[in-house]
Design a protein around this motif. Sequence first.
Motif, PDB file in Angstrom:
ATOM      1  N   ARG A 161      46.966 -31.134 -26.994  1.00 48.67           N
ATOM      2  CA  ARG A 161      47.691 -32.065 -26.140  1.00 48.67           C
ATOM      3  C   ARG A 161      47.732 -31.571 -24.678  1.00 48.67           C
ATOM      4  O   ARG A 161      48.355 -32.305 -23.791  1.00 48.67           O
ATOM      5  N   ALA A 184      52.590 -43.547 -32.052  1.00 49.77           N
ATOM      6  CA  ALA A 184      53.623 -43.385 -30.795  1.00 49.77           C
ATOM      7  C   ALA A 184      54.810 -44.276 -31.090  1.00 49.77           C
ATOM      8  O   ALA A 184      55.920 -43.658 -30.254  1.00 49.77           O
ATOM      9  N   THR A 237      44.518 -32.303 -37.535  1.00 54.51           N
ATOM     10  CA  THR A 237      45.542 -32.514 -36.308  1.00 54.51           C
ATOM     11  C   THR A 237      46.177 -33.734 -36.480  1.00 54.51           C
ATOM     12  O   THR A 237      46.057 -34.396 -37.317  1.00 54.51           O
ATOM     13  N   ASP A 238      47.304 -33.720 -35.580  1.00 56.23           N
ATOM     14  CA  ASP A 238      48.260 -35.010 -35.573  1.00 56.23           C
ATOM     15  C   ASP A 238      48.197 -35.634 -34.201  1.00 56.23           C
ATOM     16  O   ASP A 238      49.063 -36.485 -33.995  1.00 56.23           O
ATOM     17  N   TRP A 239      47.085 -35.261 -33.430  1.00 50.85           N
ATOM     18  CA  TRP A 239      47.216 -35.778 -31.995  1.00 50.85           C
ATOM     19  C   TRP A 239      45.780 -35.932 -31.514  1.00 50.85           C
ATOM     20  O   TRP A 239      45.737 -36.593 -30.380  1.00 50.85           O
ATOM     21  N   ARG A 257      41.307 -39.949 -36.139  1.00 52.62           N
ATOM     22  CA  ARG A 257      42.032 -38.868 -35.897  1.00 52.62           C
ATOM     23  C   ARG A 257      41.274 -37.799 -36.424  1.00 52.62           C
ATOM     24  O   ARG A 257      40.811 -37.541 -37.476  1.00 52.62           O
ATOM     25  N   ILE A 280      46.839 -45.044 -32.347  1.00 54.83           N
ATOM     26  CA  ILE A 280      47.490 -44.314 -31.836  1.00 54.83           C
ATOM     27  C   ILE A 280      48.883 -44.698 -31.130  1.00 54.83           C
ATOM     28  O   ILE A 280      50.082 -44.295 -31.089  1.00 54.83           O
ATOM     29  N   ARG A 314      51.593 -36.734 -24.469  1.00 56.24           N
ATOM     30  CA  ARG A 314      52.703 -36.773 -25.363  1.00 56.24           C
ATOM     31  C   ARG A 314      52.361 -37.097 -26.703  1.00 56.24           C
ATOM     32  O   ARG A 314      53.041 -36.548 -27.654  1.00 56.24           O
ATOM     33  N   HIS A 315      51.289 -37.921 -26.713  1.00 51.74           N
ATOM     34  CA  HIS A 315      51.118 -38.621 -27.915  1.00 51.74           C
ATOM     35  C   HIS A 315      49.706 -38.199 -28.664  1.00 51.74           C
ATOM     36  O   HIS A 315      49.454 -37.870 -29.668  1.00 51.74           O
ATOM     37  N   ALA A 316      48.718 -38.242 -27.587  1.00 58.27           N
ATOM     38  CA  ALA A 316      47.162 -38.294 -28.056  1.00 58.27           C
ATOM     39  C   ALA A 316      46.346 -37.898 -27.094  1.00 58.27           C
ATOM     40  O   ALA A 316      46.464 -38.283 -25.896  1.00 58.27           O
TER      41      ALA A 316
END
Length: 483
Positions: A129, A345, A311-313, A307, A341, A146-148
């Motif tokens: 991130r 979020a 990963t998760d971001w 994605r 996304i 914060r998210h992606a």
Amino acid sequence: MTDAATDAVDVSEYDVVVIGAGPVGENVADRARAAGLSTAVVESELIGGECSYWACMPSKALLRPVVARADARRVPGLSAAVQGPLDVQAVLAHRDDEAAHWKDDGQVAWLESVGADIHRGTGRLIGPRAVSVTAPDGTVHRLTARHAVAVCTGTRAVVPGLPGIADVRPWTSREATSAKEVPGRLVVVGGGVVGVEMATVWQALGAEVTLLIRGKGLLPKMEPFAGELVAEALKEAGATIRTGVSVTAVHRPAPDAPVTVELDDGGRIEADEILFATGRAPRTDDLGLETVGLEPGSWLTVDDSCRVEGTDWLYGVGDVNHRALLTHQGKYQARIAGAAIAARAQQGTPLDTSPWGPHAATADHAAVPQVVFTDPEAASVGLTLAEAEHAGHRVRAVDYDLASVAGSGLYADGYKGRARMIVDLDREILLGVTFVGPGIGELLHSATIAVAGGVPIDRLWHAVPAYPTISEVWLRLLETYRG
């Protein structure tokens, strides 16, 4: 963490950071902002990317007068008026206009209008991130998400490491779409979309074009008849096509000297310029992938929400994921990824990644459309016959001569073309459609709807084509299938 990261003076935090401001990155940013997420976009070149300045827009601007003249020459009462050469300077000037004279003011204004912040410079991942941006003046700014983080850096042309290549200064797609003069003799290496479109352009503008193909024919990813009809037209226009040959070395003894091209069959060709249209590589070699456990220079492997796996971001959207190297398909992926996304979020928003769901780029597998803007045009969506059979489907190919449709005869004297639909015999739906012929590019969206929608053959029978248009080929294909 890199020194660049620790030395960064300024740090900004956003919900989403997008690396790459071509059409794909712009669309990710647009969807993220539409969902209320703060968004930063990083770009090292022109806002608008490859498509706007060195690919889609300039290439199609160059091709339009070529194809329009060819169409006009096939219309009685008009053909005699358009037998002369194209106005080269007017064609190139129109190309320059469509490429915005390689200035991105308009694209910047649009991106700013959606509320995205633009950061000029080279973006690199420096950990999960986190992105560092090195500006043209050398200053470094750090962005955190914060998210992606969405990687939308696209691809670059691959030039083979042949003996003599450094001295030759070969054309890639960028030089071929932005050249200011017509070369007297042009060698084009590669028979894919870039190769055949640029051969079409420069032959029509006055170059003596030789097309070199390692394989057996043009447009190898489409139905075989597509490449055959395009090759026939290129030869009729004066181009030379040689198949089954490879370039082994190139030489240019002085900057203003011609290029000598050596072939594996012992032959030699002399030209003023040589274009290599031999493939693309991902622009991920200097992206900092190693800081997040990925291989530098690799394609990004993603799921259907785009994605990156594991990963998760991190998201890889557009050409960089190697799913479908087409601008319109990348923009489709961007819409899907942007929605995914936003859903992830916003806690409590359901995520639907089922096939054809709002967060799954299913069309990448089943319904990718493409138009090759040559004369004749070639257009396809979905699977070819060979692809469908290889995938294990029980199918039937239904062919029809486009010249037999009333609308084709009105469109042009001596019309040549062909249509094919691939029918899944078990489900009675279409898996793929291919059209080749003058003016067929605008037929493709009807085929795309049929394939993406899984429209049953029985329902297609009720979609009545207007008479007399070329689209009446749909009725003829269905009649042929029904027997």
